[in-house]
Design a protein around this motif. Structure first.
Motif, PDB file in Angstrom:
ATOM      1  N   SER A  37       0.822  -1.213   0.000  1.00  0.00           N
ATOM      2  CA  SER A  37       0.000   0.000   0.000  1.00  0.00           C
ATOM      3  C   SER A  37       0.860   1.269   0.000  1.00  0.00           C
ATOM      4  CB  SER A  37      -0.946   0.003   1.196  1.00  0.00           C
ATOM      5  OG  SER A  37      -0.206   0.022   2.411  1.00  0.00           O
ATOM      6  N   VAL A  38       2.015   1.235   0.643  1.00  0.00           N
ATOM      7  CA  VAL A  38       2.905   2.399   0.663  1.00  0.00           C
ATOM      8  C   VAL A  38       3.421   2.678  -0.742  1.00  0.00           C
ATOM      9  CG1 VAL A  38       5.120   3.275   1.520  1.00  0.00           C
ATOM     10  CG2 VAL A  38       3.571   2.073   3.069  1.00  0.00           C
ATOM     11  N   ILE A  39       3.826   1.633  -1.451  1.00  0.00           N
ATOM     12  CA  ILE A  39       4.336   1.782  -2.817  1.00  0.00           C
ATOM     13  C   ILE A  39       3.214   2.241  -3.746  1.00  0.00           C
ATOM     14  CG2 ILE A  39       5.432   0.589  -4.751  1.00  0.00           C
ATOM     15  CD1 ILE A  39       6.664  -1.319  -2.607  1.00  0.00           C
ATOM     16  N   ARG A  40       2.055   1.649  -3.612  1.00  0.00           N
ATOM     17  CA  ARG A  40       0.900   2.011  -4.437  1.00  0.00           C
ATOM     18  C   ARG A  40       0.522   3.480  -4.212  1.00  0.00           C
ATOM     19  NH1 ARG A  40      -1.768  -2.276  -3.397  1.00  0.00           N
ATOM     20  NH2 ARG A  40      -2.722  -1.500  -1.485  1.00  0.00           N
ATOM     21  N   ASP A  41       0.531   3.932  -2.945  1.00  0.00           N
ATOM     22  CA  ASP A  41       0.187   5.324  -2.644  1.00  0.00           C
ATOM     23  C   ASP A  41       1.222   6.289  -3.218  1.00  0.00           C
ATOM     24  OD1 ASP A  41      -2.029   4.421  -1.296  1.00  0.00           O
ATOM     25  OD2 ASP A  41      -1.173   4.703   0.709  1.00  0.00           O
ATOM     26  N   LYS A  61      11.845  -4.204  -4.806  1.00  0.00           N
ATOM     27  CA  LYS A  61      10.662  -3.351  -4.705  1.00  0.00           C
ATOM     28  C   LYS A  61      11.052  -1.932  -5.052  1.00  0.00           C
ATOM     29  CE  LYS A  61       7.724  -5.621  -1.359  1.00  0.00           C
ATOM     30  NZ  LYS A  61       6.931  -5.418  -0.150  1.00  0.00           N
ATOM     31  N   GLY A  62      10.449  -1.395  -6.092  1.00  0.00           N
ATOM     32  CA  GLY A  62      10.733  -0.020  -6.442  1.00  0.00           C
ATOM     33  C   GLY A  62      10.354   0.316  -7.860  1.00  0.00           C
ATOM     34  N   PHE A  63      10.639   1.561  -8.223  1.00  0.00           N
ATOM     35  CA  PHE A  63      10.322   2.055  -9.550  1.00  0.00           C
ATOM     36  C   PHE A  63      11.148   3.304  -9.829  1.00  0.00           C
ATOM     37  CE2 PHE A  63       7.381   3.810  -6.464  1.00  0.00           C
ATOM     38  CZ  PHE A  63       7.366   5.171  -6.758  1.00  0.00           C
ATOM     39  N   SER A  64      11.186   3.691 -11.095  1.00  0.00           N
ATOM     40  CA  SER A  64      11.801   4.963 -11.468  1.00  0.00           C
ATOM     41  C   SER A  64      10.691   5.861 -11.991  1.00  0.00           C
ATOM     42  CB  SER A  64      12.908   4.769 -12.497  1.00  0.00           C
ATOM     43  OG  SER A  64      12.419   4.178 -13.666  1.00  0.00           O
ATOM     44  N   ALA A  65      10.904   7.162 -11.854  1.00  0.00           N
ATOM     45  CA  ALA A  65       9.852   8.106 -12.228  1.00  0.00           C
ATOM     46  C   ALA A  65      10.438   9.447 -12.589  1.00  0.00           C
ATOM     47  CB  ALA A  65       8.871   8.264 -11.073  1.00  0.00           C
ATOM     48  N   LYS A  66       9.649  10.217 -13.332  1.00  0.00           N
ATOM     49  CA  LYS A  66       9.912  11.635 -13.535  1.00  0.00           C
ATOM     50  C   LYS A  66       8.858  12.349 -12.714  1.00  0.00           C
ATOM     51  CE  LYS A  66      12.175  11.624 -17.934  1.00  0.00           C
ATOM     52  NZ  LYS A  66      12.303  12.248 -19.236  1.00  0.00           N
ATOM     53  N   SER A  74       6.790  15.273  -0.783  1.00  0.00           N
ATOM     54  CA  SER A  74       5.676  14.658  -0.065  1.00  0.00           C
ATOM     55  C   SER A  74       5.764  13.135  -0.088  1.00  0.00           C
ATOM     56  CB  SER A  74       4.333  15.131  -0.623  1.00  0.00           C
ATOM     57  OG  SER A  74       4.133  14.674  -1.927  1.00  0.00           O
ATOM     58  N   VAL A  75       6.198  12.570  -1.215  1.00  0.00           N
ATOM     59  CA  VAL A  75       6.360  11.110  -1.301  1.00  0.00           C
ATOM     60  C   VAL A  75       7.439  10.647  -0.332  1.00  0.00           C
ATOM     61  CG1 VAL A  75       7.146   9.225  -2.795  1.00  0.00           C
ATOM     62  CG2 VAL A  75       5.482  10.862  -3.638  1.00  0.00           C
ATOM     63  N   TYR A  82      10.708   3.619   4.803  1.00  0.00           N
ATOM     64  CA  TYR A  82      10.808   2.494   3.890  1.00  0.00           C
ATOM     65  C   TYR A  82      11.644   2.757   2.645  1.00  0.00           C
ATOM     66  CZ  TYR A  82       6.703   0.909   6.525  1.00  0.00           C
ATOM     67  OH  TYR A  82       5.845   0.541   7.516  1.00  0.00           O
ATOM     68  N   ALA A  83      11.663   3.990   2.166  1.00  0.00           N
ATOM     69  CA  ALA A  83      12.188   4.285   0.828  1.00  0.00           C
ATOM     70  C   ALA A  83      13.588   4.889   0.835  1.00  0.00           C
ATOM     71  CB  ALA A  83      11.249   5.231   0.105  1.00  0.00           C
ATOM     72  N   THR A  84      14.297   4.593  -0.256  1.00  0.00           N
ATOM     73  CA  THR A  84      15.539   5.274  -0.594  1.00  0.00           C
ATOM     74  C   THR A  84      15.292   5.949  -1.934  1.00  0.00           C
ATOM     75  OG1 THR A  84      16.867   3.593   0.519  1.00  0.00           O
ATOM     76  CG2 THR A  84      17.994   4.992  -1.082  1.00  0.00           C
ATOM     77  N   ILE A  85      15.515   7.257  -1.984  1.00  0.00           N
ATOM     78  CA  ILE A  85      15.262   8.017  -3.202  1.00  0.00           C
ATOM     79  C   ILE A  85      16.584   8.599  -3.665  1.00  0.00           C
ATOM     80  CG2 ILE A  85      14.043   9.968  -4.215  1.00  0.00           C
ATOM     81  CD1 ILE A  85      11.910   9.567  -2.019  1.00  0.00           C
TER      82      ILE A  85
END
Length: 96
Positions: A37-41, A61-66, A74-75, A82-85
């Motif tokens: 749910s965290v990734i989906r949000d 678990k992860g993705f790339s984005a623009k 905010s993300v 949980y995340a590393t950006i």
């Protein structure tokens, strides 16, 4: 002199109205115990703000984005445990 002040004020308003959120290419990876749910949000927040998911990873678990910088803030706030950006950029073995 009043005219000059008026012109400066008008230019300030126009530049603020035209300003857009700078898009950055990022890679966001998550720990194994991250709820889906965290990734989906996070993905939904990026897409809703006009960003684009460019790739979804299957080996981790992860993705790339623009994404815009404001949305990225905010993300990262609601995924911080949980995340590393990191910025998506070209790297090589020789540092050239």
């Amino acid at each position: 002199m009043k005219f000059f002040g008026f012109v400066l004020g008008a230019l300030a308003l126009v530049s603020g109205a035209i300003a857009v959120d700078v898009q950055k290419s990022v890679i966001i990876t998550y720990k194994e115990n991250t709820p889906d749910s965290v990734i989906r949000d996070a993905k939904k927040a990026i897409v809703d703000a006009g960003g684009v998911i460019t790739h979804e990873y299957t080996l981790m678990k992860g993705f790339s984005a623009k994404v815009g910088e404001k949305t990225l803030e905010s993300v990262s706030a609601f995924s911080e445990n949980y995340a590393t950006i990191e910025e998506d950029k070209v790297v090589n073995a020789f540092g050239i």
